[in-house]
Design an enzyme around this catalytic site. Structure first.
Site, PDB file in Angstrom:
ATOM      1  N   ARG A 158      39.356   1.570  10.824  1.00 57.12           N
ATOM      2  CA  ARG A 158      39.299   0.141  11.368  1.00 57.12           C
ATOM      3  C   ARG A 158      37.785  -0.151  11.787  1.00 57.12           C
ATOM      4  NH1 ARG A 158      44.240   2.068  12.796  1.00 57.12           N
ATOM      5  NH2 ARG A 158      45.846   1.152  11.627  1.00 57.12           N
ATOM      6  N   LYS A 182      25.820  -8.859   6.799  1.00 54.85           N
ATOM      7  CA  LYS A 182      26.717  -8.709   5.587  1.00 54.85           C
ATOM      8  C   LYS A 182      26.584  -7.484   4.976  1.00 54.85           C
ATOM      9  CE  LYS A 182      26.254 -13.668   4.113  1.00 54.85           C
ATOM     10  NZ  LYS A 182      25.837 -14.752   3.258  1.00 54.85           N
ATOM     11  N   LYS A 210      14.948 -13.814  10.269  1.00 53.81           N
ATOM     12  CA  LYS A 210      16.454 -13.555   9.437  1.00 53.81           C
ATOM     13  C   LYS A 210      17.195 -13.529  10.782  1.00 53.81           C
ATOM     14  CE  LYS A 210      19.375 -11.934   6.689  1.00 53.81           C
ATOM     15  NZ  LYS A 210      19.861 -11.172   5.524  1.00 53.81           N
ATOM     16  N   GLU A 266      27.740 -18.649   8.036  1.00 53.99           N
ATOM     17  CA  GLU A 266      27.222 -19.368   6.975  1.00 53.99           C
ATOM     18  C   GLU A 266      28.312 -20.879   6.929  1.00 53.99           C
ATOM     19  OE1 GLU A 266      25.709 -17.445   3.761  1.00 53.99           O
ATOM     20  OE2 GLU A 266      25.815 -19.272   2.430  1.00 53.99           O
ATOM     21  N   ARG A 323      22.258 -20.888   7.611  1.00 57.50           N
ATOM     22  CA  ARG A 323      22.173 -19.620   6.955  1.00 57.50           C
ATOM     23  C   ARG A 323      21.815 -19.536   5.330  1.00 57.50           C
ATOM     24  NH1 ARG A 323      25.061 -13.829   8.637  1.00 57.50           N
ATOM     25  NH2 ARG A 323      24.086 -12.593   7.196  1.00 57.50           N
ATOM     26  N   ASN A 352      18.782 -18.742   1.229  1.00 60.16           N
ATOM     27  CA  ASN A 352      18.840 -18.519  -0.303  1.00 60.16           C
ATOM     28  C   ASN A 352      17.871 -19.525  -1.082  1.00 60.16           C
ATOM     29  OD1 ASN A 352      21.022 -16.609  -0.501  1.00 60.16           O
ATOM     30  ND2 ASN A 352      22.649 -18.254  -0.018  1.00 60.16           N
ATOM     31  N   HIS A 357      17.300 -18.893  -4.632  1.00 55.77           N
ATOM     32  CA  HIS A 357      18.146 -17.816  -5.087  1.00 55.77           C
ATOM     33  C   HIS A 357      19.252 -18.449  -6.027  1.00 55.77           C
ATOM     34  CE1 HIS A 357      16.664 -15.280  -1.901  1.00 55.77           C
ATOM     35  NE2 HIS A 357      17.571 -14.325  -2.060  1.00 55.77           N
ATOM     36  N   HIS A 383      19.794 -15.928  -9.116  1.00 50.38           N
ATOM     37  CA  HIS A 383      21.161 -15.165  -9.445  1.00 50.38           C
ATOM     38  C   HIS A 383      21.543 -15.544 -10.711  1.00 50.38           C
ATOM     39  CE1 HIS A 383      22.535 -15.685  -4.792  1.00 50.38           C
ATOM     40  NE2 HIS A 383      21.789 -14.478  -5.147  1.00 50.38           N
ATOM     41  N   HIS A 398      15.730  -7.693  -7.602  1.00 50.42           N
ATOM     42  CA  HIS A 398      16.389  -9.024  -6.986  1.00 50.42           C
ATOM     43  C   HIS A 398      15.140  -9.931  -6.433  1.00 50.42           C
ATOM     44  CE1 HIS A 398      18.606 -11.635  -4.428  1.00 50.42           C
ATOM     45  NE2 HIS A 398      17.743 -11.351  -3.417  1.00 50.42           N
TER      46      HIS A 398
HETATM   47  N1  NAD Z   1      23.322  -7.395   2.996  1.00 44.28           N
HETATM   48  C1  NAD Z   1      22.602  -8.353   2.640  1.00 44.28           C
HETATM   49  O1  NAD Z   1      22.101  -9.419   3.351  1.00 44.28           O
HETATM   50  C2  NAD Z   1      21.609  -8.357   1.613  1.00 44.28           C
HETATM   51  C3  NAD Z   1      20.422  -9.148   1.552  1.00 44.28           C
HETATM   52  C4  NAD Z   1      19.726  -8.930   0.285  1.00 44.28           C
HETATM   53  C5  NAD Z   1      19.971  -7.864  -0.634  1.00 44.28           C
HETATM   54  N2  NAD Z   1      20.981  -7.054  -0.367  1.00 44.28           N
HETATM   55  C6  NAD Z   1      21.261  -5.776  -1.560  1.00 44.28           C
HETATM   56  O2  NAD Z   1      20.341  -4.966  -1.171  1.00 44.28           O
HETATM   57  C7  NAD Z   1      20.145  -4.179  -2.514  1.00 44.28           C
HETATM   58  C8  NAD Z   1      18.767  -4.067  -3.030  1.00 44.28           C
HETATM   59  O3  NAD Z   1      17.910  -3.607  -2.004  1.00 44.28           O
HETATM   60  P1  NAD Z   1      16.656  -2.660  -2.142  1.00 44.28           P
HETATM   61  O4  NAD Z   1      15.870  -3.584  -3.034  1.00 44.28           O
HETATM   62  O5  NAD Z   1      16.205  -2.114  -0.881  1.00 44.28           O
HETATM   63  O6  NAD Z   1      16.987  -1.626  -3.349  1.00 44.28           O
HETATM   64  P2  NAD Z   1      17.513   0.017  -3.384  1.00 44.28           P
HETATM   65  O7  NAD Z   1      18.188   0.161  -2.095  1.00 44.28           O
HETATM   66  O8  NAD Z   1      18.144   0.203  -4.593  1.00 44.28           O
HETATM   67  O9  NAD Z   1      16.233   0.747  -3.323  1.00 44.28           O
HETATM   68  C9  NAD Z   1      15.021   0.509  -4.175  1.00 44.28           C
HETATM   69  C10 NAD Z   1      14.528   2.071  -4.588  1.00 44.28           C
HETATM   70  O10 NAD Z   1      13.539   2.403  -3.543  1.00 44.28           O
HETATM   71  C11 NAD Z   1      13.887   3.782  -3.156  1.00 44.28           C
HETATM   72  N3  NAD Z   1      13.382   4.194  -2.073  1.00 44.28           N
HETATM   73  C12 NAD Z   1      14.083   3.588  -0.815  1.00 44.28           C
HETATM   74  N4  NAD Z   1      12.953   3.696   0.169  1.00 44.28           N
HETATM   75  C13 NAD Z   1      12.312   4.441  -0.451  1.00 44.28           C
HETATM   76  C14 NAD Z   1      10.795   4.943   0.445  1.00 44.28           C
HETATM   77  N5  NAD Z   1      10.490   4.615   1.765  1.00 44.28           N
HETATM   78  N6  NAD Z   1      10.200   5.467  -0.317  1.00 44.28           N
HETATM   79  C15 NAD Z   1      10.428   5.712  -1.650  1.00 44.28           C
HETATM   80  N7  NAD Z   1      11.368   5.331  -2.246  1.00 44.28           N
HETATM   81  C16 NAD Z   1      12.374   4.532  -1.644  1.00 44.28           C
HETATM   82  C17 NAD Z   1      15.538   3.677  -3.659  1.00 44.28           C
HETATM   83  O11 NAD Z   1      15.926   5.219  -3.641  1.00 44.28           O
HETATM   84  C18 NAD Z   1      15.603   3.015  -4.636  1.00 44.28           C
HETATM   85  O12 NAD Z   1      15.308   3.811  -5.881  1.00 44.28           O
HETATM   86  C19 NAD Z   1      21.185  -4.787  -3.370  1.00 44.28           C
HETATM   87  O13 NAD Z   1      22.412  -4.089  -3.519  1.00 44.28           O
HETATM   88  C20 NAD Z   1      21.377  -6.189  -2.691  1.00 44.28           C
HETATM   89  O14 NAD Z   1      22.534  -6.990  -3.159  1.00 44.28           O
HETATM   90  C21 NAD Z   1      21.729  -7.046   0.790  1.00 44.28           C
HETATM   91 ZN    ZN Z   2      17.504 -12.247  -1.621  1.00 40.57          ZN
END
Ligand code: NAD
Ligand code: ZN
Length: 365
Positions: free
Chosen positions: A110, A132, A216, A226, A231, A235, A238, A242, A255
């Site tokens: 929980r 989020k 942020k 939101e 908030r 986007n 975005h 998307h 992304h």
């Molecule tokens: N929760 C939110 O508010 C929110 C906002 C934006 C995006 N997201 C989510 O975030 C995700 C994308 O995150 P991301 O872009 O960080 O991608 P990711 O977590 O896939 O990381 C990108 C790549 O970099 C590698 N990596 C990470 N740190 C490293 C480092 N220091 N050195 C070398 N390699 C490294 C990872 O292993 C991966 O291969 C998506 O799933 C998206 O939906 C969430």
């Molecule tokens: Zn984004």
């Protein structure tokens, strides 16, 4: 509210930091394969030195790890290790690990506290902040999740030294987004120091990360769920992004790459609807011009796409619910708003076409 700590090395004195936030020194540490390999040994050594009890978990470094099956497997490992409500979870990685770790922490027993240790520029400036957390469903991204704010967000810009350049650009898209939506002086700072930040030069890098993370956090504080439209301004770009990501099957575009292209279209849309003046449009485009993409990517994933097809992709998940497209527009650089009324499709299409001309190097404006 989360506490954000920006420092190098951020894990020095971790025990005392946990104590001051009433966090037990009993931690599930979640990595992906890359962050485990790069930073696991030193981090786990620190935990041992500081007298932590820990359980280490590793997931494949891919978006597919944000799945119910991955979470289910990890719950099992945690139950087997006798992890209970007195523990917390430390997520060490990019947005994938942060979102998955947050999802598990929000639901396990929980809910246990989550501590984020973001290692990508995108995670440091965006995904680790705001609470989020989600996993994907085969029918859509980020559909199953919670609002579960991190107790602590531990940002160490030196982790970016190992991050591939493509990922730095992807994160930089969100950084630039904050300049567009919230802060004209920050926009100017980013425009002036783009190259230094991209080459991870201090103090520019840390300044950019701090300002982004604070922007942020501030927006989230004022409109956590939101409901007020504020908030939603996060986007910016975005709605287009998307659609592009969907057409690229969530695989071929990062992304942040989709957001960069999306911001170009959103600038044109803001201008075409009469909100943004020509000089601001041009300043905005000049900053986005600095972004680099892998060879052929923009052609395949944007220029070769018919604007009507992109509009369809943007609308696809909205139609079922009879929802309208929602656009975040700029009044000027540093001032965004959520447009409530419907936008004529022809103007959206025109803005996509303007974006395509821009990337073709023959901007109509
Ligand atoms: N929760 C939110 O508010 C929110 C906002 C934006 C995006 N997201 C989510 O975030 C995700 C994308 O995150 P991301 O872009 O960080 O991608 P990711 O977590 O896939 O990381 C990108 C790549 O970099 C590698 N990596 C990470 N740190 C490293 C480092 N220091 N050195 C070398 N390699 C490294 C990872 O292993 C991966 O291969 C998506 O799933 C998206 O939906 C969430
Ligand atoms: Zn984004």
């Amino acid at each position: 509210m989360s506490t954000i700590v920006v420092a190098t090395p951020v894990i020095a004195g971790l025990g005392a930091l946990f104590k001051s936030h009433a966090l037990a020194k009993k931690t599930v540490v979640l990595f992906d394969e890359h962050t485990r390999k790069l930073y696991g040994a030193s981090l786990l050594q620190t935990l041992r030195d500081e007298g932590f009890l820990y359980k280490e978990l590793v997931v494949p470094a891919k978006e597919a790890s944000k799945s119910f099956s991955a979470a289910y497997r990890l719950y099992g490992s945690m139950i087997e290790a006798d992890v209970d409500r007195s523990w917390n979870l430390l997520a060490v990685g990019g947005g994938v690990v942060g979102d998955l770790g947050g999802f598990i922490a929000a639901s396990y027993f929980r809910g246990i506290p989550i501590i984020q240790l973001p290692t990508t520029l995108l995670a440091m400036t965006d995904s680790s902040i705001g609470g989020k957390v989600a996993i994907n469903h085969p029918l859509g991204k980020n559909l199953i999740g919670f609002f579960h704010e991190a107790e602590l967000i531990l940002i160490d810009p030196s982790y970016l030294a190992t991050l591939p350049l493509r990922e730095i650009y992807a994160g930089m898209a969100e950084v630039v987004k904050y300049g567009f939506i919230a802060d004209e002086p920050f926009f100017t700072f980013l425009d002036l120091h783009f190259a230094e930040i991209m080459s991870l030069q201090e103090p520019f890098l840390t300044q950019a990360i701090k300002k982004s993370a604070c922007t942020k956090a501030d927006v989230v504080k004022k409109d956590f769920r939101e409901t007020g439209g504020l908030r939603a301004t996060l986007n910016f770009g975005h709605t287009f992004a998307h659609g592009l990501e969907k057409l690229a099957e969530y695989r071929y575009l990062r992304h942040g790459e989709a957001v960069t292209i999306g911001m170009v279209c959103a600038l044109f849309l803001s201008h075409n609807l009469g909100y943004l003046d020509q000089p601001s449009l041009e300043r905005g485009l000049a900053l986005l011009q600095k972004f680099r993409f892998p060879k052929g990517l923009v052609k395949r994933r944007f220029l070769d796409i018919d604007s009507a097809l992109l509009l369809d992709a943007m609308l696809s998940d909205k139609k079922k619910l009879d929802k309208k497209l929602r656009f975040v527009l700029l009044k000027k650089l540093g001032k965004a708003f959520l447009l409530e009324e419907n936008v004529e499709e022809s103007i959206v299409l025109q803005s996509i076409n303007d974006g395509q001309k821009f990337f073709n190097g023959k901007s109509a404006h």
